[in-house]
Design an enzyme around this catalytic site. Sequence first.
Site, PDB file in Angstrom:
ATOM      1  CD  GLN A   1     -15.782   7.431   4.373  1.00 29.02           C
ATOM      2  OE1 GLN A   1     -16.619   6.559   4.511  1.00 29.02           O
ATOM      3  NE2 GLN A   1     -15.785   8.526   5.100  1.00 29.02           N
TER       4      GLN A   1
ATOM      5  NE  ARG B   1      -1.446  -6.647  -6.263  1.00 26.74           N
ATOM      6  CZ  ARG B   1      -1.698  -5.551  -5.565  1.00 26.74           C
ATOM      7  NH1 ARG B   1      -0.731  -4.960  -4.901  1.00 26.74           N
ATOM      8  NH2 ARG B   1      -2.917  -5.088  -5.505  1.00 26.74           N
TER       9      ARG B   1
ATOM     10  CD  GLN C   1       4.213  -2.952  -5.288  1.00 28.17           C
ATOM     11  OE1 GLN C   1       3.910  -1.760  -5.311  1.00 28.17           O
ATOM     12  NE2 GLN C   1       3.327  -3.926  -5.326  1.00 28.17           N
TER      13      GLN C   1
ATOM     14  CE1 TYR D   1       0.120   2.857 -10.605  1.00 31.21           C
ATOM     15  CE2 TYR D   1      -0.390   0.718  -9.656  1.00 31.21           C
ATOM     16  CZ  TYR D   1      -0.454   2.097  -9.602  1.00 31.21           C
ATOM     17  OH  TYR D   1      -1.106   2.727  -8.565  1.00 31.21           O
TER      18      TYR D   1
ATOM     19  CG  HIS E   1      -5.394   2.632 -10.198  1.00 35.06           C
ATOM     20  ND1 HIS E   1      -5.868   2.287  -8.959  1.00 35.06           N
ATOM     21  CD2 HIS E   1      -4.059   2.444 -10.140  1.00 35.06           C
ATOM     22  CE1 HIS E   1      -4.864   1.923  -8.180  1.00 35.06           C
ATOM     23  NE2 HIS E   1      -3.752   2.008  -8.882  1.00 35.06           N
TER      24      HIS E   1
ATOM     25  NE  ARG F   1      -9.345  -2.101   0.942  1.00 33.04           N
ATOM     26  CZ  ARG F   1     -10.574  -2.131   0.480  1.00 33.04           C
ATOM     27  NH1 ARG F   1     -11.262  -0.998   0.385  1.00 33.04           N
ATOM     28  NH2 ARG F   1     -11.130  -3.262   0.103  1.00 33.04           N
TER      29      ARG F   1
ATOM     30  CE  LYS G   1     -23.814  21.711  -3.608  1.00 38.27           C
ATOM     31  NZ  LYS G   1     -24.447  21.461  -2.310  1.00 38.27           N
TER      32      LYS G   1
ATOM     33  CD  GLU H   1      -4.126  -3.443  -8.619  1.00 35.46           C
ATOM     34  OE1 GLU H   1      -3.185  -4.202  -8.956  1.00 35.46           O
ATOM     35  OE2 GLU H   1      -5.059  -3.815  -7.896  1.00 35.46           O
TER      36      GLU H   1
ATOM     37  CG  MET I   1      -2.043  -0.814   1.289  1.00 37.18           C
ATOM     38  SD  MET I   1      -2.860  -0.671   2.897  1.00 37.18           S
ATOM     39  CE  MET I   1      -1.736  -1.522   3.968  1.00 37.18           C
TER      40      MET I   1
ATOM     41  N   GLY J   1     -19.852  15.128  15.473  1.00 39.66           N
ATOM     42  CA  GLY J   1     -20.916  15.986  14.970  1.00 39.66           C
ATOM     43  C   GLY J   1     -21.378  17.012  15.983  1.00 39.66           C
TER      44      GLY J   1
HETATM   45  P1  FAD Z   1     -23.931  10.475  15.879  1.00 44.02           P
HETATM   46  O1  FAD Z   1     -23.680   9.331  14.976  1.00 44.02           O
HETATM   47  O2  FAD Z   1     -25.020  11.420  15.572  1.00 44.02           O
HETATM   48  O3  FAD Z   1     -24.093   9.922  17.349  1.00 44.02           O
HETATM   49  C1  FAD Z   1     -24.512  10.711  18.430  1.00 44.02           C
HETATM   50  C2  FAD Z   1     -25.233   9.859  19.458  1.00 44.02           C
HETATM   51  O4  FAD Z   1     -25.419  10.618  20.629  1.00 44.02           O
HETATM   52  C3  FAD Z   1     -26.600   9.391  19.026  1.00 44.02           C
HETATM   53  O5  FAD Z   1     -26.703   7.993  19.162  1.00 44.02           O
HETATM   54  C4  FAD Z   1     -27.560  10.118  19.966  1.00 44.02           C
HETATM   55  O6  FAD Z   1     -28.709   9.351  20.285  1.00 44.02           O
HETATM   56  C5  FAD Z   1     -26.684  10.291  21.180  1.00 44.02           C
HETATM   57  N1  FAD Z   1     -27.064  11.404  22.073  1.00 44.02           N
HETATM   58  C6  FAD Z   1     -27.336  12.689  21.738  1.00 44.02           C
HETATM   59  N2  FAD Z   1     -27.562  13.410  22.856  1.00 44.02           N
HETATM   60  C7  FAD Z   1     -27.448  12.579  23.905  1.00 44.02           C
HETATM   61  C8  FAD Z   1     -27.558  12.726  25.318  1.00 44.02           C
HETATM   62  N3  FAD Z   1     -27.796  13.907  25.882  1.00 44.02           N
HETATM   63  N4  FAD Z   1     -27.390  11.655  26.098  1.00 44.02           N
HETATM   64  C9  FAD Z   1     -27.108  10.444  25.564  1.00 44.02           C
HETATM   65  N5  FAD Z   1     -26.991  10.244  24.229  1.00 44.02           N
HETATM   66  C10 FAD Z   1     -27.136  11.291  23.419  1.00 44.02           C
HETATM   67  N6  FAD Z   1     -19.944   8.466   7.345  1.00 44.02           N
HETATM   68  C11 FAD Z   1     -18.877   8.000   6.732  1.00 44.02           C
HETATM   69  O7  FAD Z   1     -17.772   8.304   7.148  1.00 44.02           O
HETATM   70  N7  FAD Z   1     -18.970   7.160   5.668  1.00 44.02           N
HETATM   71  C12 FAD Z   1     -20.159   6.765   5.192  1.00 44.02           C
HETATM   72  O8  FAD Z   1     -20.212   6.016   4.215  1.00 44.02           O
HETATM   73  C13 FAD Z   1     -21.319   7.230   5.821  1.00 44.02           C
HETATM   74  N8  FAD Z   1     -22.530   6.866   5.379  1.00 44.02           N
HETATM   75  C14 FAD Z   1     -23.627   7.321   6.022  1.00 44.02           C
HETATM   76  C15 FAD Z   1     -24.865   6.914   5.572  1.00 44.02           C
HETATM   77  C16 FAD Z   1     -26.005   7.329   6.217  1.00 44.02           C
HETATM   78  C17 FAD Z   1     -27.334   6.892   5.713  1.00 44.02           C
HETATM   79  C18 FAD Z   1     -25.915   8.169   7.352  1.00 44.02           C
HETATM   80  C19 FAD Z   1     -27.150   8.621   8.098  1.00 44.02           C
HETATM   81  C20 FAD Z   1     -24.686   8.589   7.801  1.00 44.02           C
HETATM   82  C21 FAD Z   1     -23.533   8.179   7.132  1.00 44.02           C
HETATM   83  N9  FAD Z   1     -22.271   8.584   7.541  1.00 44.02           N
HETATM   84  C22 FAD Z   1     -21.169   8.098   6.917  1.00 44.02           C
HETATM   85  C23 FAD Z   1     -22.103   9.621   8.570  1.00 44.02           C
HETATM   86  C24 FAD Z   1     -21.712   9.051   9.928  1.00 44.02           C
HETATM   87  O9  FAD Z   1     -22.586   8.039  10.331  1.00 44.02           O
HETATM   88  C25 FAD Z   1     -21.680  10.203  10.914  1.00 44.02           C
HETATM   89  O10 FAD Z   1     -20.741  11.149  10.491  1.00 44.02           O
HETATM   90  C26 FAD Z   1     -21.287   9.746  12.303  1.00 44.02           C
HETATM   91  O11 FAD Z   1     -22.211   8.811  12.783  1.00 44.02           O
HETATM   92  C27 FAD Z   1     -21.219  10.929  13.289  1.00 44.02           C
HETATM   93  O12 FAD Z   1     -20.795  10.431  14.519  1.00 44.02           O
HETATM   94  P2  FAD Z   1     -21.055  11.159  15.901  1.00 44.02           P
HETATM   95  O13 FAD Z   1     -20.653  10.180  16.940  1.00 44.02           O
HETATM   96  O14 FAD Z   1     -20.411  12.474  15.908  1.00 44.02           O
HETATM   97  O15 FAD Z   1     -22.603  11.422  15.988  1.00 44.02           O
HETATM   98  P1  NAP Z   2     -24.029  16.694   2.474  1.00 47.42           P
HETATM   99  O1  NAP Z   2     -23.240  15.811   1.625  1.00 47.42           O
HETATM  100  O2  NAP Z   2     -23.468  17.961   2.940  1.00 47.42           O
HETATM  101  O3  NAP Z   2     -25.386  16.982   1.692  1.00 47.42           O
HETATM  102  C1  NAP Z   2     -26.406  17.766   2.211  1.00 47.42           C
HETATM  103  C2  NAP Z   2     -27.402  18.098   1.086  1.00 47.42           C
HETATM  104  O4  NAP Z   2     -28.413  18.896   1.610  1.00 47.42           O
HETATM  105  C3  NAP Z   2     -26.769  18.829  -0.046  1.00 47.42           C
HETATM  106  O5  NAP Z   2     -27.224  18.194  -1.233  1.00 47.42           O
HETATM  107  C4  NAP Z   2     -27.308  20.249   0.075  1.00 47.42           C
HETATM  108  O6  NAP Z   2     -27.400  20.604  -1.270  1.00 47.42           O
HETATM  109  C5  NAP Z   2     -28.608  20.061   0.829  1.00 47.42           C
HETATM  110  N1  NAP Z   2     -28.927  21.131   1.765  1.00 47.42           N
HETATM  111  C6  NAP Z   2     -28.138  21.654   2.740  1.00 47.42           C
HETATM  112  N2  NAP Z   2     -28.807  22.587   3.442  1.00 47.42           N
HETATM  113  C7  NAP Z   2     -30.044  22.679   2.915  1.00 47.42           C
HETATM  114  C8  NAP Z   2     -31.201  23.481   3.201  1.00 47.42           C
HETATM  115  N3  NAP Z   2     -31.221  24.371   4.181  1.00 47.42           N
HETATM  116  N4  NAP Z   2     -32.284  23.299   2.450  1.00 47.42           N
HETATM  117  C9  NAP Z   2     -32.298  22.413   1.448  1.00 47.42           C
HETATM  118  N5  NAP Z   2     -31.236  21.621   1.125  1.00 47.42           N
HETATM  119  C10 NAP Z   2     -30.128  21.758   1.852  1.00 47.42           C
HETATM  120  O7  NAP Z   2     -24.497  15.946   3.753  1.00 47.42           O
HETATM  121  P2  NAP Z   2     -25.254  14.573   3.944  1.00 47.42           P
HETATM  122  O8  NAP Z   2     -25.710  13.969   2.669  1.00 47.42           O
HETATM  123  O9  NAP Z   2     -26.271  14.874   4.965  1.00 47.42           O
HETATM  124  O10 NAP Z   2     -24.157  13.655   4.553  1.00 47.42           O
HETATM  125  C11 NAP Z   2     -23.610  13.959   5.828  1.00 47.42           C
HETATM  126  C12 NAP Z   2     -22.211  13.480   5.909  1.00 47.42           C
HETATM  127  O11 NAP Z   2     -22.196  12.058   5.957  1.00 47.42           O
HETATM  128  C13 NAP Z   2     -21.422  13.900   4.694  1.00 47.42           C
HETATM  129  O12 NAP Z   2     -20.638  15.032   4.966  1.00 47.42           O
HETATM  130  C14 NAP Z   2     -20.612  12.700   4.359  1.00 47.42           C
HETATM  131  O13 NAP Z   2     -19.261  12.923   4.674  1.00 47.42           O
HETATM  132  C15 NAP Z   2     -21.136  11.560   5.228  1.00 47.42           C
HETATM  133  N6  NAP Z   2     -21.540  10.516   4.299  1.00 47.42           N
HETATM  134  C16 NAP Z   2     -20.584   9.934   3.555  1.00 47.42           C
HETATM  135  C17 NAP Z   2     -20.928   8.970   2.649  1.00 47.42           C
HETATM  136  C18 NAP Z   2     -19.867   8.297   1.819  1.00 47.42           C
HETATM  137  O14 NAP Z   2     -20.203   7.499   0.976  1.00 47.42           O
HETATM  138  N7  NAP Z   2     -18.596   8.564   2.026  1.00 47.42           N
HETATM  139  C19 NAP Z   2     -22.243   8.607   2.490  1.00 47.42           C
HETATM  140  C20 NAP Z   2     -23.201   9.224   3.258  1.00 47.42           C
HETATM  141  C21 NAP Z   2     -22.833  10.187   4.149  1.00 47.42           C
HETATM  142  P3  NAP Z   2     -27.933  21.934  -1.860  1.00 47.42           P
HETATM  143  O15 NAP Z   2     -27.492  22.994  -0.891  1.00 47.42           O
HETATM  144  O16 NAP Z   2     -27.347  22.095  -3.229  1.00 47.42           O
HETATM  145  O17 NAP Z   2     -29.385  21.740  -1.945  1.00 47.42           O
HETATM  146 FE1  SF4 Z   3     -10.704  -0.244   5.351  1.00 52.69          FE
HETATM  147 FE2  SF4 Z   3     -11.994   2.110   5.307  1.00 52.69          FE
HETATM  148 FE3  SF4 Z   3      -9.924   1.699   6.936  1.00 52.69          FE
HETATM  149 FE4  SF4 Z   3      -9.526   1.928   4.312  1.00 52.69          FE
HETATM  150  S1  SF4 Z   3     -10.288   3.506   5.670  1.00 52.69           S
HETATM  151  S2  SF4 Z   3      -8.596   0.429   5.671  1.00 52.69           S
HETATM  152  S3  SF4 Z   3     -11.310   0.864   3.547  1.00 52.69           S
HETATM  153  S4  SF4 Z   3     -11.902   0.662   7.005  1.00 52.69           S
END
Ligand code: FAD
Ligand code: NAP
Ligand code: SF4
Length: 673
Positions: free
Chosen positions: A341, A216, A102, A168, A254, A313, A565, A166, A27, A650
């Site tokens: 990621q 490879r 490598q 290359y 790739h 990975r 957008k 891949e 890697m 978050g």
């Molecule tokens: P959260 O996941 O929001 O967790 C916060 C937790 O705190 C919640 O369980 C909530 O119930 C709890 N909580 C809040 N207040 C309190 C309180 N007062 N007491 C006790 N508990 C509380 N990210 C990626 O990197 N790759 C992806 O492919 C990806 N795909 C996604 C697909 C989907 C459909 C969704 C919804 C999200 C995806 N994400 C992805 C985003 C990722 O899941 C979030 O960025 C991540 O979960 C944020 O983590 P967090 O711990 O900050 O918050």
């Molecule tokens: P996002 O990628 O920032 O998309 C949010 C969408 O909401 C955008 O399309 C935006 O587009 C729209 N939006 C924002 N504010 C708005 C408003 N006030 N009114 C109407 N539309 C609004 O965020 P997300 O889809 O919620 O995902 C959250 C995070 O999870 C991402 O940042 C990402 O990193 C992670 N995630 C990652 C993956 C992955 O495959 N790596 C998959 C899922 C989630 P417009 O402003 O153009 O409308």
């Molecule tokens: Fe695996 Fe994702 Fe970690 Fe890459 S970033 S090694 S794909 S879990």
Amino acid sequence: MARFEQLFTPLTIGGHTLPNRVMMGSMHLGLEEAPGGFERMAAFYAERALGGVALVVTGGISPNQAGRPGVVGAVLDDESQLAEHRLLTEAVHAAGSKILLQLLHFGRYAEHDDLVAPSPLRSPIKARVPREMSDADVRQTIADFGRATRLALAAGYDGIEVMGSEGYLLNEFLAPATNQRDDAWGGDAERRRAFPLAVVREVRSALGAGPILSVRVSAVDLIPGGSTGDETLAYAGELAGAGADLLVTGIGWHESRVPTIATSVPRAAFAEFTRALRGAAGIPVAAANRINTPEVAERLLADGTADLVALARPLLADPAFVAKAQAGTPDAINTCIGCNQACLDHALSGRITSCLVNPRACHETQLVLGPTRSARKIAVVGAGPAGLAAATAAGERGHRVTLFEARNEIGGQFDLARRIPGKEEFSETLRYFTGELERRGVEVRTGTRATADALAAEGFDEVIIASGVMPRRPAIPGAESSIVADYAEVLRGERSVGERVAILGSGGIGFDVAEFLTQDGPANALSPERFAESWGVTQDPAVPGGVLRPRPEISRRRVTMLQRKATKPGAGLGLTTGWIHRAEVLRRGVEHVVGASYDEITERGIRITVDGVTRELEVDTVVLCTGQESVEELSAALAALGIPAQVVGGALLAGELDAKRAIKQGTEAAAAL
Ligand code: FAD
Ligand code: NAP
Ligand code: SF4
């Protein structure tokens, strides 16, 4: 351990006996070019070697200047570079493993002005047109591989891996699509093989008998005009004669438009290509690509697919993968979820490689979770990725940790992500954290919303606030209509969704929800056969590149994705995975509207204006995927009570939040306690 009998059966390769069947696949780490990078790489490789990997392969190093990945790419062409390499060989040897260097010539994938290739044909994923190599260039390049090999031996490496897959340089000579010469180095399949075979002979000659020579090989190119299966097997059959001891399979180039390692690729999806290669090779063959558990590895060894497995990975995700399998605790492995990621997306954008589920990867000397000298009583609020990482890392350091989660289950938004077809692997992270919470002695209180007063009453010394995010509900006129649901309600099954759907927001979650709603049967990610049929992958030995056209999979549900957008939908998705999501929703018949303003939601649909034209989109359900807002109600109250607190994930910042940042910040907060 009887459970992984094959995995722990020794194997002799070229006179070296390996204690198990796990090698670490090459890697690029980004440390190869970073200041102080070799010291960090030594720590990185040593941790994997201590974790039981039998054979380590470094990231690719070019044998000459033309083969560098970019202007600052790593090269081995001078004795002055040996001291750095000795850091790696000494660290790995001290940890009890062997290490190969490598050698990788980037060919037309190089991003500098002096790139070369068999023919002057630009790659579809690159901007520059390569210069066609002259006969003298080809011969000099072969000699450069020999020089680099002699230098590698002087640095203490146990052998060489020649990168020939891949897409290359070596691969470019093999494939008719990229080699259109008519001389000693191209014209027919035999002459297209001449350069890679000459390189292997040269490297063997420089190594002498004894050191290991791994090659490879692209088991399937997955590009139009790639080598046919027949050609690949003929080539594999000649490599042992040229001096190779071991073949490691590479899958696709790739530039392939078939996913090869993303999370939506089934585990061991390409095993049959490796099995065919092994049948032709006559020397040990290592399987690679989406082998992320010891169970899958054991199966491939037991059923004769391969002689060993090359994990890359999965060893970023957990350096102790092998040791945990050997100890009979595979459930304690932090599993690679195939997200790309922090690894491939970083490597291909010039950032240091790491891992979403293990932010210590490549930061071993910087993010240290040493035992604490004063164990304290710590509360972590929120069991999303940030809180899970913080709680388990704090527990690992010896603190007394209580984790509060308002919902009845852990995972936060990640618990929604794992419900997306093609993201099934995300469940493994929650399985891992569930075990870690127990192993680290964390008290978990689900169904408990933490308040500042309650935390104070319990006398916590410090609080990590990881309360995450909630879906944004924008103030669109009519947003209270009964047809509106947010993504969390939909993914949790709390709201039913009709046949005609508008998704507002085309970010990562919008695409995921579109895939969720248009998944008409079981996910392709769960079946190698369905996956291959769907993406047009074929084992027909006469088909160039082993790939036909992908199959449309139009959904019965009519989904329209909208965004305000005017940019390309999904422009912000992952560097190496975004195209897969875009292709997937296209195949399912999802439509896109960009540059929309949301005028009003009614009980019959949504009225939008695009380019000054207003129209009504009649739908049964409007799903909000319009971003998130932070949930952070504790820090001010805790400060008033004099309780120190850190805010992570978050809860700190909702914009551009992902699990990579959440887990990293949670781990760093625990390291800072
Ligand atoms: P959260 O996941 O929001 O967790 C916060 C937790 O705190 C919640 O369980 C909530 O119930 C709890 N909580 C809040 N207040 C309190 C309180 N007062 N007491 C006790 N508990 C509380 N990210 C990626 O990197 N790759 C992806 O492919 C990806 N795909 C996604 C697909 C989907 C459909 C969704 C919804 C999200 C995806 N994400 C992805 C985003 C990722 O899941 C979030 O960025 C991540 O979960 C944020 O983590 P967090 O711990 O900050 O918050
Ligand atoms: P996002 O990628 O920032 O998309 C949010 C969408 O909401 C955008 O399309 C935006 O587009 C729209 N939006 C924002 N504010 C708005 C408003 N006030 N009114 C109407 N539309 C609004 O965020 P997300 O889809 O919620 O995902 C959250 C995070 O999870 C991402 O940042 C990402 O990193 C992670 N995630 C990652 C993956 C992955 O495959 N790596 C998959 C899922 C989630 P417009 O402003 O153009 O409308
Ligand atoms: Fe695996 Fe994702 Fe970690 Fe890459 S970033 S090694 S794909 S879990």
